[in-house]
Scaffold this motif. Structure first.
Motif, PDB file in Angstrom:
ATOM      1  N   ALA A 158     142.551  62.130  51.946  1.00 34.86           N
ATOM      2  CA  ALA A 158     141.889  60.976  52.563  1.00 34.86           C
ATOM      3  C   ALA A 158     141.146  61.421  53.803  1.00 34.86           C
ATOM      4  CB  ALA A 158     142.911  59.908  52.925  1.00 34.86           C
ATOM      5  N   ARG A 159     140.139  60.649  54.160  1.00 35.97           N
ATOM      6  CA  ARG A 159     139.402  60.916  55.397  1.00 35.97           C
ATOM      7  C   ARG A 159     139.945  59.994  56.483  1.00 35.97           C
ATOM      8  NH1 ARG A 159     134.330  61.713  53.667  1.00 35.97           N
ATOM      9  NH2 ARG A 159     134.770  63.931  53.849  1.00 35.97           N
ATOM     10  N   PRO A 160     140.443  60.560  57.603  1.00 37.15           N
ATOM     11  CA  PRO A 160     140.994  59.715  58.672  1.00 37.15           C
ATOM     12  C   PRO A 160     139.966  58.738  59.219  1.00 37.15           C
ATOM     13  CG  PRO A 160     141.601  62.020  58.992  1.00 37.15           C
ATOM     14  CD  PRO A 160     140.582  61.997  57.900  1.00 37.15           C
ATOM     15  N   PHE A 206     152.674  58.648  47.334  1.00 33.98           N
ATOM     16  CA  PHE A 206     151.411  59.369  47.510  1.00 33.98           C
ATOM     17  C   PHE A 206     150.276  58.410  47.874  1.00 33.98           C
ATOM     18  CE2 PHE A 206     152.914  62.992  44.559  1.00 33.98           C
ATOM     19  CZ  PHE A 206     153.408  63.688  45.642  1.00 33.98           C
ATOM     20  N   PHE A 207     150.256  57.232  47.248  1.00 33.03           N
ATOM     21  CA  PHE A 207     149.192  56.263  47.550  1.00 33.03           C
ATOM     22  C   PHE A 207     149.276  55.804  49.003  1.00 33.03           C
ATOM     23  CE2 PHE A 207     147.262  52.152  48.014  1.00 33.03           C
ATOM     24  CZ  PHE A 207     146.129  52.192  47.216  1.00 33.03           C
ATOM     25  N   VAL A 208     150.462  55.357  49.440  1.00 31.02           N
ATOM     26  CA  VAL A 208     150.552  54.819  50.808  1.00 31.02           C
ATOM     27  C   VAL A 208     150.421  55.930  51.843  1.00 31.02           C
ATOM     28  CG1 VAL A 208     151.890  52.805  50.109  1.00 31.02           C
ATOM     29  CG2 VAL A 208     153.102  54.887  50.821  1.00 31.02           C
ATOM     30  N   HIS A 209     150.800  57.157  51.477  1.00 34.32           N
ATOM     31  CA  HIS A 209     150.602  58.303  52.379  1.00 34.32           C
ATOM     32  C   HIS A 209     149.114  58.478  52.682  1.00 34.32           C
ATOM     33  CE1 HIS A 209     151.783  62.483  53.784  1.00 34.32           C
ATOM     34  NE2 HIS A 209     150.466  62.604  53.687  1.00 34.32           N
ATOM     35  N   GLU A 210     148.284  58.479  51.631  1.00 34.07           N
ATOM     36  CA  GLU A 210     146.845  58.667  51.845  1.00 34.07           C
ATOM     37  C   GLU A 210     146.212  57.434  52.478  1.00 34.07           C
ATOM     38  OE1 GLU A 210     145.762  61.540  51.687  1.00 34.07           O
ATOM     39  OE2 GLU A 210     147.454  62.407  50.619  1.00 34.07           O
ATOM     40  N   TRP A 211     146.670  56.251  52.110  1.00 34.04           N
ATOM     41  CA  TRP A 211     146.157  55.030  52.748  1.00 34.04           C
ATOM     42  C   TRP A 211     146.433  55.082  54.259  1.00 34.04           C
ATOM     43  CZ3 TRP A 211     149.563  50.624  54.220  1.00 34.04           C
ATOM     44  CH2 TRP A 211     148.830  49.592  54.841  1.00 34.04           C
TER      45      TRP A 211
END
Length: 286
Positions: A158-160, A206-211
């Protein structure tokens, strides 16, 4: 039943046979019991998230998600239905924890010529493809991982401080094969139950980590928190620090009058008070 000498002899024979077999049966039960104990330790904890209590209560705020899926991600079972199911599971954590509800805005084809392993390049491509102006989150879905991994950033990037992330669905085949070899003493149904629970936990984690990274949240040292760089079955929630960080970011993002400077100032003030708890690399980045 008539008690005759023959039946008495038969009973004695059965008792003698059991006395011979029981030590062997007990010896077999020991590795089975040990294997079940090891298998139980690999069962993931329940994902749960509590708010910090610092934000105003109200109805859940929608987070509109636009998904771009390549051919491999769309294959098999309906990719759209599969992703909608994932968001429903994510909401079991996100709604009580952050008072938000992820909604699938659309599920679109993504004809990328890049390799699925090129996650950073895929993320750049996704950002150029869709600026996310009309939605709250843009997700790219690439071909499934064919290896077993615990690294969050092999499974996604993900991009911060953005609206963009890329995910690779997990393939359960590698872990299933490893479980079959490591726990051959255990019944297949017992192995399958643990494998299913782990797969479900990983997908949401994994989803909420990147979100969380899109909101600017940072990695932590404690392996039981969801923002540790590597997945662990004991991860159940975000730490207080990252929960509060995400609450602030979500409030600004979904306010309807988003002011990036106001968001940045409030987040910076918060981080300065807690940054010693985050990872060295992420603190340096801030």
């Amino acid at each position: 039943m008539i008690n005759t000498p023959n039946t008495q002899a038969g009973r004695k024979g059965i008792v003698a046979m059991l006395l011979i077999l029981l030590p062997g049966l007990a010896a077999w039960d020991l590795p089975v019991t040990a294997a079940r104990k090891r298998l139980k330790e690999l069962m993931p904890v329940r994902l749960h998230q509590s708010p910090t209590g610092r934000e105003k209560a109200g109805p859940p705020r929608p987070i509109r998600v636009r998904v771009y899926a390549d051919a491999a991600c769309r294959a098999g079972q309906s990719g759209k239905a599969r992703f909608a199911g994932l968001l429903k599971q994510v909401n079991d954590l996100a709604t009580p924890g952050f008072n938000v509800a992820f909604e699938l805005e659309s599920f679109r084809k993504w004809e990328s010529k890049l390799e699925a392993t090129q996650l950073e390049e895929r993320l750049n491509e996704l950002t150029k493809l869709d600026d996310g102006e009309e939605v709250d989150l843009v997700v790219g879905c690439t071909s499934p991982l064919q290896i077993e991994t615990a690294s969050s950033h092999v499974a996604g990037q993900a991009r911060p401080f953005s609206k963009h992330l890329v995910l690779r669905p997990l393939s359960d085949l590698a872990e299933e094969r490893n479980f079959r070899e490591a726990f051959y003493e255990v019944d297949e149904a017992e192995r399958a139950a643990v494998l299913e629970a782990r797969a479900r936990h990983k997908k949401v984690a994994f989803f909420v980590h990147e979100w969380a990274h899109t909101l600017g949240a940072m990695h932590e040292r404690e392996p039981t928190w969801l923002l540790h760089p590597n997945w662990e079955p004991k991860q159940g929630a975000f730490s207080y620090m990252n929960t509060r960080f995400m609450e602030i970011a979500v409030r600004h993002r979904l306010s309807g009058e988003y002011n990036v400077q106001a968001e940045s100032q409030e987040l910076l003030t918060f981080v300065e008070g807690f940054n010693e708890e985050w990872s060295e690399q992420d603190r340096a980045w801030v």
